[in-house]
Motif scaffolding. Sequence first.
Motif, PDB file in Angstrom:
ATOM      1  N   ARG A  69      84.191  20.504  -9.374  1.00  0.00           N
ATOM      2  CA  ARG A  69      84.277  20.289 -10.824  1.00  0.00           C
ATOM      3  C   ARG A  69      83.990  21.558 -11.604  1.00  0.00           C
ATOM      4  N   ASP A  93      87.740  14.754 -20.179  1.00  0.00           N
ATOM      5  CA  ASP A  93      86.719  14.566 -19.145  1.00  0.00           C
ATOM      6  C   ASP A  93      86.679  13.125 -18.648  1.00  0.00           C
ATOM      7  N   MET A  94      86.764  12.165 -19.566  1.00  0.00           N
ATOM      8  CA  MET A  94      86.745  10.760 -19.132  1.00  0.00           C
ATOM      9  C   MET A  94      87.942  10.472 -18.247  1.00  0.00           C
ATOM     10  N   TYR A  95      89.094  10.944 -18.662  1.00  0.00           N
ATOM     11  CA  TYR A  95      90.303  10.685 -17.889  1.00  0.00           C
ATOM     12  C   TYR A  95      90.247  11.344 -16.512  1.00  0.00           C
ATOM     13  N   GLU A  97      87.609  12.402 -14.765  1.00  0.00           N
ATOM     14  CA  GLU A  97      86.561  11.837 -13.903  1.00  0.00           C
ATOM     15  C   GLU A  97      87.075  10.583 -13.203  1.00  0.00           C
ATOM     16  N   ALA A  98      87.855   9.786 -13.924  1.00  0.00           N
ATOM     17  CA  ALA A  98      88.396   8.568 -13.316  1.00  0.00           C
ATOM     18  C   ALA A  98      89.448   8.908 -12.252  1.00  0.00           C
ATOM     19  N   ASP A 101      87.611   9.856  -9.252  1.00  0.00           N
ATOM     20  CA  ASP A 101      87.055   8.694  -8.552  1.00  0.00           C
ATOM     21  C   ASP A 101      88.123   8.059  -7.656  1.00  0.00           C
ATOM     22  N   ARG A 131      92.347  -1.042 -12.253  1.00  0.00           N
ATOM     23  CA  ARG A 131      91.300  -0.327 -12.967  1.00  0.00           C
ATOM     24  C   ARG A 131      91.806   0.946 -13.632  1.00  0.00           C
ATOM     25  N   TYR A 132      92.636   1.702 -12.938  1.00  0.00           N
ATOM     26  CA  TYR A 132      92.956   3.042 -13.424  1.00  0.00           C
ATOM     27  C   TYR A 132      94.304   3.140 -14.129  1.00  0.00           C
ATOM     28  N   VAL A 135      94.904   1.913 -17.731  1.00  0.00           N
ATOM     29  CA  VAL A 135      94.282   2.701 -18.797  1.00  0.00           C
ATOM     30  C   VAL A 135      95.225   3.794 -19.273  1.00  0.00           C
TER      31      VAL A 135
END
Lengths: 225, 224
Positions: A69, A93-95, A97-98, A101, A131-132, A135
């Motif tokens: 990262r 960052d939110m996008y 990080e997912a 994951d 989940r992904y 979004v």
Amino acid sequence: MSRKPKLTYFNGRGRMESVRWLLAAAGVEFEEEFLETREQYQKLIKDGALLFQQVPMVEIDGMKMVQTRAILNYIAWKHNLYGKDVKERALIDMYVEATMDLNEIIMHHPLQPPEAKAKHLATIIEKATTRYFPVYEKALKDHGQDFLVGNRFSRADVQLLETILMAEECKPDILSKFPVLQAFKARISNIPTIKKFLQPGSQRKPPLDVKLLPKVLSIFNIGNE
Amino acid sequence: MAGKPKLYYFNGRGKTESIRWLLAAAGVEFEEEFLETREQYEKLLQDGYLLFQQVPLVEIDRMKMVQTRAILSYIAAKYNLYGKDLKERAMIDMYVEGTTDLMGLIIVCPFLSAENKEKQHAVIIQKATNRYFPVYEKVLRDHGQDILVGNQFSWADVHLLEAILMVEEKKSSVLSEFPLLQAFKARISDIPTVKKFLEPGSQKKPVPDDEYTETVKRVLQMNF
């Protein structure tokens, strides 16, 4: 003339693949040193080249950077792929990080014992499709723009494309319920730097050949660390 | 006036503790909503609060932020705890990722079987003393300064102190070979905002207990 970044890793995707994608997308040429033996790896540790005794390691701008990262953040910043302000950065960052994951789950697939493989694959597909992907499909549909954040190409687009392609390797029609993502995939794949990276002969790595897995693990003595 | 940040999580450390530490170190007051029932969690899901169906969630500056690192990076940048330039930021990122990996070993402990807990305990101590603490000890020794990066208190210092205290809870003498980290610990603990957070009655959470573990499993319907 500043030197090209140099990537130290084994000759495969793993955690370095996202770095290759981002450099390629930014149009940055890079060199690679492949770890093939445990001795090479131990020498790097002895020479103090690996801050936490781990790879990926990227020599860039006079630094020996480790931690995926940290490396990705630096490259994204340097090459203007990190949005124009703090709010865009927060969303990026939110996008990412997912996507990381989801990548993590996919990355662990070859390590599953045979009896757990089918269930693990089902988990990948379930997470990706419930989940992904919904979004990102919604985000693109809501603003109707070409790119995920700020109407401008960013690392979020690169990392999402990478993840989509890896998910498709698990299930080729995984995007069947996501028409906006299908269009996104085609569009981002057509960006010249990315198009070049997707062609044969680039530094993009193929999926891990499971037969090579014991050898890779033995370099790092995984399980005995 | 912008409201205080509001944290949604279980009443325990988990992945949110680092966020509590950073806000506290920055002197930022925050509110908390504790998840205690499955219904609460399902309501958050239905109301579209949880972008990827997960907590932590932090409402801050009119955003509903998820993903721990995204949240921490935002707070660090906002409160000037992220270095003065790109190179310092790169160092902070590397150091924080190291302490994240170390604390990651500890965060999973409550959810392990008794046998695996013991094995994990040994791994934590081994990694802390052989892989992580030597790095930070050397950083401090090499530049001879009070803090890890540049000449300004940063996220890296807060995160390292948090990690040190968590490992000490597993083995109180773990810093015995690291004199500079001992001094670092004392110094950072004495910073007024940090000192306040370390006092009883603050929002710092205790070592996870069975009630915490049961709550998490119940709310997230984890089957072990």
